[in-house]
Design a protein around this motif. Structure first.
Motif, mmCIF file in Angstrom:
data_model
loop_
_atom_site.group_PDB
_atom_site.id
_atom_site.type_symbol
_atom_site.label_atom_id
_atom_site.label_comp_id
_atom_site.label_asym_id
_atom_site.label_seq_id
_atom_site.Cartn_x
_atom_site.Cartn_y
_atom_site.Cartn_z
ATOM 1 N N SER A 33 22.081 54.107 79.886
ATOM 2 C CA SER A 33 22.688 52.622 78.782
ATOM 3 C C SER A 33 23.088 52.303 77.646
ATOM 4 C CB SER A 33 21.569 52.007 79.110
ATOM 5 O OG SER A 33 20.399 52.254 78.185
ATOM 6 N N THR A 62 11.515 58.501 73.605
ATOM 7 C CA THR A 62 11.926 58.060 75.189
ATOM 8 C C THR A 62 14.001 58.234 74.681
ATOM 9 O OG1 THR A 62 10.446 56.690 75.768
ATOM 10 C CG2 THR A 62 12.699 56.227 76.646
ATOM 11 N N GLY A 63 15.012 58.654 76.007
ATOM 12 C CA GLY A 63 15.475 58.983 75.234
ATOM 13 C C GLY A 63 16.147 60.394 75.462
ATOM 14 N N GLU A 78 23.764 55.108 89.085
ATOM 15 C CA GLU A 78 23.789 55.124 87.735
ATOM 16 C C GLU A 78 24.666 55.537 86.975
ATOM 17 O OE1 GLU A 78 21.865 54.512 84.318
ATOM 18 O OE2 GLU A 78 21.231 53.444 86.532
ATOM 19 N N ASP A 130 15.184 57.686 89.136
ATOM 20 C CA ASP A 130 15.927 56.949 87.764
ATOM 21 C C ASP A 130 14.796 57.541 86.568
ATOM 22 O OD1 ASP A 130 12.615 57.106 88.056
ATOM 23 O OD2 ASP A 130 12.083 55.194 88.121
ATOM 24 N N ASP A 137 18.551 57.582 82.130
ATOM 25 C CA ASP A 137 19.177 55.887 81.829
ATOM 26 C C ASP A 137 20.127 55.976 81.366
ATOM 27 O OD1 ASP A 137 19.496 53.366 81.543
ATOM 28 O OD2 ASP A 137 17.977 53.515 79.533
ATOM 29 N N ARG A 163 26.662 52.389 87.094
ATOM 30 C CA ARG A 163 27.050 51.334 86.044
ATOM 31 C C ARG A 163 26.710 52.665 84.362
ATOM 32 N NH1 ARG A 163 22.817 51.095 89.689
ATOM 33 N NH2 ARG A 163 21.072 52.518 88.655
ATOM 34 N N SER A 164 27.665 53.409 84.258
ATOM 35 C CA SER A 164 26.783 53.571 82.736
ATOM 36 C C SER A 164 27.512 53.160 81.909
ATOM 37 C CB SER A 164 27.000 55.324 82.460
ATOM 38 O OG SER A 164 27.649 55.726 81.539
ATOM 39 N N HIS A 218 11.902 54.759 71.118
ATOM 40 C CA HIS A 218 13.095 54.838 72.069
ATOM 41 C C HIS A 218 13.354 55.766 70.683
ATOM 42 C CE1 HIS A 218 16.637 55.650 74.351
ATOM 43 N NE2 HIS A 218 16.131 54.862 75.337
ATOM 44 N N TRP A 233 18.747 66.226 88.254
ATOM 45 C CA TRP A 233 18.363 64.326 88.535
ATOM 46 C C TRP A 233 20.404 64.654 89.280
ATOM 47 C CZ3 TRP A 233 22.621 61.248 86.477
ATOM 48 C CH2 TRP A 233 22.366 59.708 86.336
#
Length: 513
Positions: free
Chosen positions: A258, A232-233, A297, A253, A256, A300-301, A399, A243
């Motif tokens: 984050s 993941t990631g 997104e 979604d 991500d 929010r990054s 992850h 995307w």
């Protein structure tokens, strides 16, 4: 005042055909046409008529005195080509020399001597509405009386113009307007959201047309083949690009943001697109074609740093010089070269004025301490080039947490919460067609699919995933020329049903989903 060609040049040579004084180089007849990244205008010959600017499908041509601050370097790039470029790239006189493997002679189409009276009315299906398919459609519609059926599995036409070009490159996307004029041509029927091999079979398409041209591109990405690649990631840059362009195959979604540090494997134009989008202020994308979910997104990054990892040195960077130049002008973003290996700085310092590595001269060099978090006090968002480094492991548990790299200075881990592989596209097998697993292409002879009468290929599925928009123009001319030669020879299999039957079939299959 002369005109200059700038960053968004698509290399399709429309400007060459309208220039009254032949001041744009290289022309499609010169052997350098297959190797230069962009076209150039000779300031000593240009008569400032503006014909090239009017004809350019991607708004890449501007008067020198009208260049913005970010574009002013292109005046020198255009002029320098005529001082150094032709000798260095081996440009020859028109009509001499050979072309590179991904480009074809673009001059007078091979089928120009074929008259419509040499063969009966043709019905041709083109599977794919990206640049390759639309250049083929343009040739057929302008030079023959053929009826064309455009088929695309996606809900919107355009291929990579729609779903692959970064939203902050609106000028490049404008070439889609040039192609869109053929969507409503009286001899065109278009079926979107119809997949060959699922909605209809390849045999059904062939049965309703004299010929079928597959312009399906390269639909997937190349993999690294290293441990941890599926954590993941860790995902492909093609997924990330799809995307932010609202491709229907990628969920809103799926990405991500984050993580503070993102590592991008590769330094081609797609890698640079990804890096640029990740660190640019989201406000610069508002009002573009960026997907709404992606813009939300990005707002929010937490991404503060993007590392572009290259296996080779700066002299071999896979991006074009124009895209590399653009990174130097991103507001609020620092550009850094990781000076972990003395060979990196030496290659930049030794680069000639026309070399890509020379663009990095003057860029800050730093022996990056990867233990320092990207949000360190006072540090702005930044893009870091790390050359001479090969990824060998994506480390972590479920992850990812880091990428282990190896190079001339040994092995180390670079902490990162996200990794994107941007090492190239790859074609996928097509239902009913032969496929070469080694090259990711359909075997063919000048566009004619091996062992499949009446079936042809164009674009990346034909020649592999290299060459930009303009490369498809000559590629399409070759394929259409082969198709028409087959029509004259009488070897195209006649359709078993009329055009209305296929359109009824297509509507029925779409309605049934």
């Amino acid at each position: 005042m002369a005109f200059a060609i700038t960053q968004t040049c698509c290399n399709d040579a429309t400007c060459v055909s309208v220039c009254p004084v032949n001041c744009i180089r290289p022309t499609p007849e010169e052997r350098a046409f297959g190797s230069t990244e962009m076209l150039h205008i000779d300031p000593k010959t240009c008569i400032d008529c503006g014909a090239c600017a009017d004809a350019c499908p991607v708004d890449a041509v501007f008067p020198v005195d009208g260049l913005t601050v970010d574009q002013r370097e292109y005046a020198g790039i255009n002029a320098a080509y005529f001082e150094h470029g032709e000798e260095e790239t081996g440009a020859g006189a028109p009509g001499t020399g050979s072309f590179g493997p991904n480009f074809h002679a673009w001059g007078e189409p091979a089928f120009a001597r074929v008259l419509p009276s040499d063969f009966g009315p043709l019905r041709v299906a083109i599977v794919g509405t990206g640049p390759a398919g639309m250049y083929a459609a343009e040739d057929l519609l302008l030079h023959t009386r053929a009826e064309v059926t455009l088929i695309d599995r996606l809900p919107a036409a355009g291929g990579l113009i729609r779903y692959g070009v970064a939203p902050d490159h609106p000028a490049t996307k404008k070439i889609g307007d040039t192609f869109a004029r053929f969507h409503t041509h009286p001899r065109v029927r278009m079926h979107l959201g119809l997949e060959v091999g699922a909605g209809v079979t390849a045999e059904e398409v062939a049965a309703h047309h004299d010929a079928v041209i597959y312009a399906v591109g390269a639909a997937t990405d190349r993999r690294l083949g290293i441990p941890g690649e599926n954590r993941t990631g860790s995902l492909s840059a093609t997924t990330f690009v799809a995307w932010y362009n609202a491709h229907p195959d990628v969920a809103p979604d799926a990405v991500d943001l984050s993580a503070e540090r993102v590592l991008v494997v590769g330094n081609g134009n797609v890698a640079l697109d990804v890096a640029r989008i990740l660190v640019s202020a989201p406000e610069t994308l508002a009002g573009t074609t960026v997907a709404r979910h992606a813009l939300a997104e990005l707002r929010r990054s937490r991404v503060r740093e993007v590392v572009l990892l290259g296996r080779r040195g700066p002299e071999d960077a896979a991006c074009t010089r124009s895209e590399l130049l653009a990174l130097k002008h991103l507001p609020g973003v620092d550009l850094v070269v990781d000076d972990h290996d003395p060979r990196v700085g030496a290659a930049i310092d030794a680069a000639g004025p026309q070399d890509k590595a020379a663009v990095l001269r003057g860029v800050a060099r730093e022996a990056v301490d990867w233990s320092v978090p990207p949000h360190a006090a006072g540090r702005r968002r930044r893009i870091v080039f790390r050359f001479l480094s090969t990824p060998v492991d994506v480390c972590g548990d479920a992850h990812m947490r880091a990428v282990r790299v190896t190079g001339g200075t040994g092995e180390r881990e670079i902490p990162a919460g996200m990794a994107l592989r941007a090492i190239g596209y790859r074609g996928v097998p097509q239902a009913g067609l032969p496929f070469d697993e080694a090259t990711g292409t359909v075997p063919h002879e000048r566009g004619r699919v091996t062992g499949r009468a009446g079936t042809y290929v164009v674009g990346w599925i034909k020649r592999g995933p290299s060459g930009g928009i303009g490369a498809n123009r000559g590629c399409a001319a070759e394929t259409v020329g082969t198709l028409l030669a087959d029509a004259v020879a009488g070897v195209l299999p006649p359709p078993a049903a009329g055009p209305k039957a296929f359109h009824r079939l297509a509507r029925h299959r779409r309605d049934r989903r």
